[in-house]
Design an enzyme around this catalytic site. Structure first.
Site, PDB file in Angstrom:
ATOM      1  N   GLY A 252       0.874  -1.374   0.045  1.00 46.85           N
ATOM      2  CA  GLY A 252       0.131  -0.133   0.028  1.00 46.85           C
ATOM      3  C   GLY A 252       0.889   1.293  -0.041  1.00 46.85           C
ATOM      4  O   GLY A 252       0.817   2.041  -0.927  1.00 46.85           O
TER       5      GLY A 252
ATOM      6  N   GLY B 167       1.666  -6.945   4.190  1.00 47.24           N
ATOM      7  CA  GLY B 167       2.970  -7.418   4.074  1.00 47.24           C
ATOM      8  C   GLY B 167       3.782  -7.006   5.260  1.00 47.24           C
ATOM      9  O   GLY B 167       4.821  -7.316   5.308  1.00 47.24           O
TER      10      GLY B 167
ATOM     11  N   GLU C 221       7.979   3.430   8.510  1.00 52.57           N
ATOM     12  CA  GLU C 221       8.322   4.688   7.709  1.00 52.57           C
ATOM     13  C   GLU C 221       9.591   5.394   7.997  1.00 52.57           C
ATOM     14  O   GLU C 221      10.188   6.033   7.187  1.00 52.57           O
ATOM     15  CB  GLU C 221       6.965   5.670   7.769  1.00 52.57           C
ATOM     16  CG  GLU C 221       5.860   5.213   7.030  1.00 52.57           C
ATOM     17  CD  GLU C 221       4.618   6.053   7.168  1.00 52.57           C
ATOM     18  OE1 GLU C 221       4.589   6.982   6.493  1.00 52.57           O
ATOM     19  OE2 GLU C 221       3.812   5.997   8.137  1.00 52.57           O
TER      20      GLU C 221
END
Length: 706
Positions: free
Chosen positions: A240, A468, A673
């Protein structure tokens, strides 16, 4: 306590994925299923004067061609509101196929439904459209001088302390440069796909999404049915990275086509259609100016930026977010700006804002280090703040010094000679670069159901998302640890709107958010264990309704402005550069991170490496090419949009401190991130060290070194 927290537990979803049993959105069978494809606008702004569907309708296998002339009516998109976070769901405010207006090159103007995917795609190419073209503004660089200050948001758009411009003018050592980054696209391995099925006024949607609540609430508003009439199913998402947070035209139009035809509809977008209907990262131009004393102490830090929005939606990225917390400068000025163009809305892409903002900031800090003749790490540590440098707020957790010390040891930074071009390996120029990573730690409202059975097995239910990263495995470890049972005895159900509410998977906040709810439910179960013998099980739920979760999320976001919570790290890169061709090879990469508690050593290592790979792609390869005359994306495929392959990536060595943040559930800070942040800066700094050439415009391609 079972000691399972932090262990490299095998993923619970691993067998299903490796054996092909895992079903994705375009793989659910329905009797009498149909297939759909889109026809895209070929202008950036205007109106449809006429649309001829006769040839498409006559193509064998075609069931329907739906345009603005015959589409079912849907409700217009409502304005966004922070009181209702679900109002942020749509990627654009266009009422697809309910208008003759065209707002960007690629906007869907028709959807074809056929008995096969091939028939639908070919027929979509047979739809003939004539347009009234209107003047459009699509050139980002030409529009930069017209930029305006970005609208304020809870994430912040700028900060000020002292008089940074005056301090810059008085500083004995100054760096003042412009940096640019191009548009980017996500390129998830699974393209966006929807399977939609209506039974009366009840709707089932199999969707490749990282935000089930957004899909459910937006479709309910769009088609004017109760939220409870919609079931969204997505146990597996093939990547995504932010591109599947919002709802884009494909989802709405697949549901619309199923309503119009009365049959199940499946639409799996081509890679080209993904580029033309799903937003990506906006381009940026940035100014970073640093003023310092000759001992390296920062007296002025200025960071301003311009990014792009679409007239039909989008949001400015938090480019200066990291800068507001990174360095203890006496005077600070940061401000974000935007321009609005006739293009598709931008959207979140892994570490939105911080990833591209860190490239400019960390490149400038490196430039200052060379001007001062200081080691780049020493300069950073010289200006490492004890508190938030803008307002003096406390850091909830900040161990950046320790991360740098760990990374420098593992990387062998001491072997670096400081002069650019001073290190060689045969014909190759060798360079070493470093940069800081930073990403705020987010937590959102979440619910969870936990059941402990008399035989010691545990069931956890929560409508979270698996893209994932091993989400189910992490929550199984958390529940096992809290209830003192083996992790193999825990079953987790996820990815279905009929399960307890979970927030979208974004901002590296899903694990902490869901963990808070799971832990709360487990605490309730512990208090009721005496009921096990009588009932045979104990169950508990945590969390509240949508309004309660929205309010909790707002409270958590606002609290982050008073108390800084963030993951951080140090990125170390070694490159080889061919002086004759400009070819760049990444030889080694080491990342050392302060990410709080690590739930699963195996999945965390994978997440950190994955972010670094994306950062290397941003540094050296990735660039969405937009025609400045038409606004059309010119490389909408993986054959022309270059991403790293295995041959481009060395072994990546990742490390973490493992110290929990006491202000976050289980001490979690998020890992998805932070590891992309600073990578492009570290690569660019290594290239400069190797060659003496400073590249300030990404990507760093060989033509910029020759």
């Amino acid at each position: 306590m079972t000691g399972v927290i932090g262990q490299p537990v095998d993923r619970k979803d691993g067998p299903a994925k490796t054996t092909g049993q895992a079903r994705y959105a375009a793989e659910y069978p329905y009797p009498d299923i149909t297939y759909a494809a889109l026809t895209h606008a070929t202008i950036s702004r205007g109106r449809i004067e006429s649309i001829d569907t006769a040839e498409a309708e006559a193509h064998p296998g075609v069931i329907a061609v739906i345009t603005h002339k015959n589409a079912p009516r849907t409700k217009p998109t409502a304005p966004t509101s922070l009181i209702d976070l679900n109002s942020l769901a749509p990627g654009t405010n266009v009422n697809y196929l309910n208008t003759d207006e065209v707002h960007w090159d690629g906007q869907p103007v028709a959807i074809v439904v056929a008995e096969s995917a091939d028939a639908a795609r070919h027929a979509a190419s047979l739809v003939r459209v004539r347009y009234q073209t209107l003047p459009a503004t699509v050139d980002f660089q030409a529009a930069v001088p017209t930029a305006v200050k970005q609208k304020s948001s809870p994430l912040g758009t700028g900060a000020k302390k002292g008089d940074a411009q005056k301090a810059l003018a008085q500083a004995p050592v100054v760096v003042d440069e412009q940096y640019t980054t191009p548009p980017h696209h996500h390129n998830a391995i699974e393209p966006h796909a929807t399977t939609a099925y209506w039974e009366g006024d009840k709707l089932t949607v199999h969707e490749t999404t990282q935000n089930i609540p957004y899909v459910r609430t937006h479709l309910a508003k769009k088609f004017d049915i109760p939220v409870g009439n919609i079931r969204v199913v997505c146990p597996f998402v093939g990547g995504g990275f932010g591109g599947k947070i919002n709802l884009w035209p494909g989802t709405v139009l697949a549901v619309l086509a199923a309503k119009a035809t009365g049959r199940p509809v499946r639409m799996s977008l081509s890679r080209k259609s993904v580029y033309r209907t799903v937003g990506g990262r906006a381009p940026s131009t940035q100014r970073v100016a640093l003023g310092a004393e000759r001992d390296g102490k920062l007296t002025s830090l200025i960071h301003t930026s311009v990014t792009r929005l679409g007239h039909v939606g989008g949001a400015g990225e938090q480019i200066v977010s990291m800068t507001n917390h990174a360095y203890d400068a006496a005077n600070i000025h940061t401000q974000q700006h935007t321009v609005t163009l006739d293009v598709l809305s931008n959207t979140s892409m892994r570490a939105p804002g911080e990833s591209i903002g860190s490239f400019a900031l960390e490149s400038a800090v490196d430039e200052l280090a060379y001007q001062l003749g200081m080691d780049p790490i020493d300069l950073r540590m010289r200006n490492e703040p004890a508190r938030n440098p803008v307002n003096g707020n406390k850091f909830g957790h900040r161990m950046l010094r320790e991360a740098y010390a760990l990374g420098a040891e593992k990387f062998g930074w001491a072997a670096r000679t400081p002069e650019p071009g001073s290190m060689r390996d045969g014909k190759w120029l060798v360079g070493m670069g470093v940069a800081t990573a930073y990403h705020p730690a987010w937590q959102f409202g979440s619910n969870a159901y936990v059941r402990l059975n008399q035989d010691g097995t545990v069931l956890v239910k929560v409508a979270m998302h698996e893209m994932g990263m091993g989400a189910a495995t992490a929550q199984a470890q958390i529940a096992a640890d809290a209830l003192n049972v083996p992790v193999d005895s825990v079953t987790v159900q996820w990815g279905d709107s009929e399960l307890p509410f979970a927030p979208g998977a974004g901002g590296s906040g899903q694990t902490a958010s869901v963990a808070a709810a799971v832990l709360d439910a487990c605490r309730k179960i512990d208090k009721k264990r005496r009921e096990l013998d009588r009932k045979g099980f104990v169950e508990a739920t945590s969390g509240g309704g949508d309004l309660r979760n929205n309010l909790k999320t707002l409270q958590l976001v606002l609290s982050s402005r008073r108390h800084v919570k963030a993951a951080s790290g140090a990125q170390f890169c070694e490159v080889r550069v061919d002086p004759e061709t400009g070819e760049i090879r990444i030889a080694r990469f080491v990342g050392a991170f302060d990410v709080g508690t690590v739930i699963n050593a195996k999945t965390v290592a994978s997440q950190l490496r994955g972010g670094i790979v994306m950062g290397i792609g941003m540094a050296l390869a990735e660039e969405t090419l937009v025609d400045p005359r038409t606004g059309r994306i010119m490389n909408p495929s993986l054959s022309e949009y270059h991403v790293p392959v295995h041959a481009d990536i060395p072994d990546i060595d990742v490390h973490w401190l493992g110290e929990p943040d006491p202000n976050m559930p289980l001490g979690l800070l998020g890992v998805g991130e932070v590891s992309i942040v600073g990578v492009a800066g570290a690569v660019a700094n290594a290239v400069f060290h190797a060659t003496g050439k400073r590249v300030r415009d990404l990507p760093i391609t060989l033509d910029k070194l020759l």
